[in-house]
Motif scaffolding. Structure first.
Motif, PDB file in Angstrom:
ATOM      1  N   GLY A   1      -8.670  -3.120  -3.951  1.00  7.44           N
ATOM      2  CA  GLY A   1      -7.272  -3.452  -4.225  1.00  7.44           C
ATOM      3  C   GLY A   1      -6.345  -2.283  -3.924  1.00  7.44           C
ATOM      4  O   GLY A   1      -5.279  -2.457  -3.339  1.00  7.44           O
ATOM      5  N   PHE A   2      -6.778  -1.081  -4.326  1.00 10.15           N
ATOM      6  CA  PHE A   2      -5.973   0.109  -4.022  1.00 10.15           C
ATOM      7  C   PHE A   2      -5.879   0.328  -2.520  1.00 10.15           C
ATOM      8  O   PHE A   2      -4.823   0.679  -2.004  1.00 10.15           O
ATOM      9  N   ALA A   3      -6.982   0.140  -1.813  1.00  5.23           N
ATOM     10  CA  ALA A   3      -6.984   0.343  -0.362  1.00  5.23           C
ATOM     11  C   ALA A   3      -6.089  -0.682   0.336  1.00  5.23           C
ATOM     12  O   ALA A   3      -5.382  -0.342   1.283  1.00  5.23           O
ATOM     13  N   ARG A   4      -6.107  -1.927  -0.124  1.00  2.00           N
ATOM     14  CA  ARG A   4      -5.269  -2.966   0.491  1.00  2.00           C
ATOM     15  C   ARG A   4      -3.785  -2.732   0.238  1.00  2.00           C
ATOM     16  O   ARG A   4      -2.951  -3.023   1.079  1.00  2.00           O
ATOM     17  N   ARG A   5      -3.452  -2.239  -0.935  1.00  2.00           N
ATOM     18  CA  ARG A   5      -2.052  -2.021  -1.290  1.00  2.00           C
ATOM     19  C   ARG A   5      -1.537  -0.650  -0.881  1.00  2.00           C
ATOM     20  O   ARG A   5      -0.394  -0.321  -1.142  1.00  2.00           O
ATOM     21  N   SER A   6      -2.364   0.133  -0.240  1.00  2.00           N
ATOM     22  CA  SER A   6      -1.978   1.481   0.158  1.00  2.00           C
ATOM     23  C   SER A   6      -0.767   1.454   1.090  1.00  2.00           C
ATOM     24  O   SER A   6      -0.704   0.667   2.039  1.00  2.00           O
ATOM     25  N   VAL A   7       0.175   2.323   0.814  1.00  2.00           N
ATOM     26  CA  VAL A   7       1.369   2.425   1.658  1.00  2.00           C
ATOM     27  C   VAL A   7       0.989   2.876   3.062  1.00  2.00           C
ATOM     28  O   VAL A   7       1.546   2.399   4.053  1.00  2.00           O
ATOM     29  N   VAL A   8       0.018   3.772   3.144  1.00  6.07           N
ATOM     30  CA  VAL A   8      -0.416   4.276   4.457  1.00  6.07           C
ATOM     31  C   VAL A   8      -1.015   3.138   5.279  1.00  6.07           C
ATOM     32  O   VAL A   8      -0.743   3.030   6.478  1.00  6.07           O
TER      33      VAL A   8
END
Length: 184
Positions: A106-113
């Protein structure tokens, strides 16, 4: 350059590992990998374009095998040999992390980068595809209206560029949609 890359890459990873906050470490690694993935994608795209342009030149018979074509194919292969492995070393790793279940995915999908990478690639693909499509239509209209004879090589080059931009666009758009589907 490869030795310099490995040396400074090792120090970069060492410095990233020195951070105490795990989420910050993951964020810095993501930034590094997405920058490398973008550079690899652009380089591989240029190499593929040069290689397909070379193939079109040989098939159409515009040029006979000579010094210019040898330089053209060597530049195409060198660019492709550098860019494709770079993209394949970085992008699948980031894609796998984004598709992982749980909070880390989830963090990786929502990452701004990640969003910046995907939207930048989509934007470049749309603009490049539009320019290529306009070039194809322009060349066809010139031939139909009789202002110039049909430049087959130029038309095929524009078509291969359009095809490559569409492939990159569709692939990355599917990745973005998969992120949205997983998040939902």
């Amino acid at each position: 350059l490869g030795i310099v890359w490995v040396y400074f890459g090792r120090w970069l990873h060492h410095d990233i590992d020195a951070f105490g906050d795990e989420s910050r470490r993951h964020g810095l690694r993501r930034l590094d990998y997405y920058i490398l993935a973008f550079a690899g994608l652009v380089t591989a795209f240029i190499g593929m374009t040069l290689l397909l342009s070379f193939i079109i030149d040989v098939v159409v018979g515009r040029q006979i095998w000579g010094t210019d074509l040898r330089l053209h194919v060597s530049a195409a292969l060198a660019t492709l040999i550098v860019g494709l492995p770079l993209w394949l070393m970085t992008w699948p790793r980031m894609q796998a992390k984004a598709l992982a279940q749980g909070t880390s995915g989830g963090f990786a999908r929502r990452s701004v980068v990640r969003k910046i990478y995907l939207y930048l690639v989509l934007f470049a693909s749309v603009i490049g595809g539009m320019i290529s499509a306009v070039t194809v239509i322009f060349r066809l209209l010139q031939a139909l209206l009789g202002t110039q004879s049909l430049d087959v090589t130029g038309l095929l080059d524009a078509l291969q560029l359009l095809t490559l931009f569409v492939i990159v666009l569709v692939y990355h758009f599917r990745c973005l949609r998969a992120d949205g589907t997983e998040t939902a």
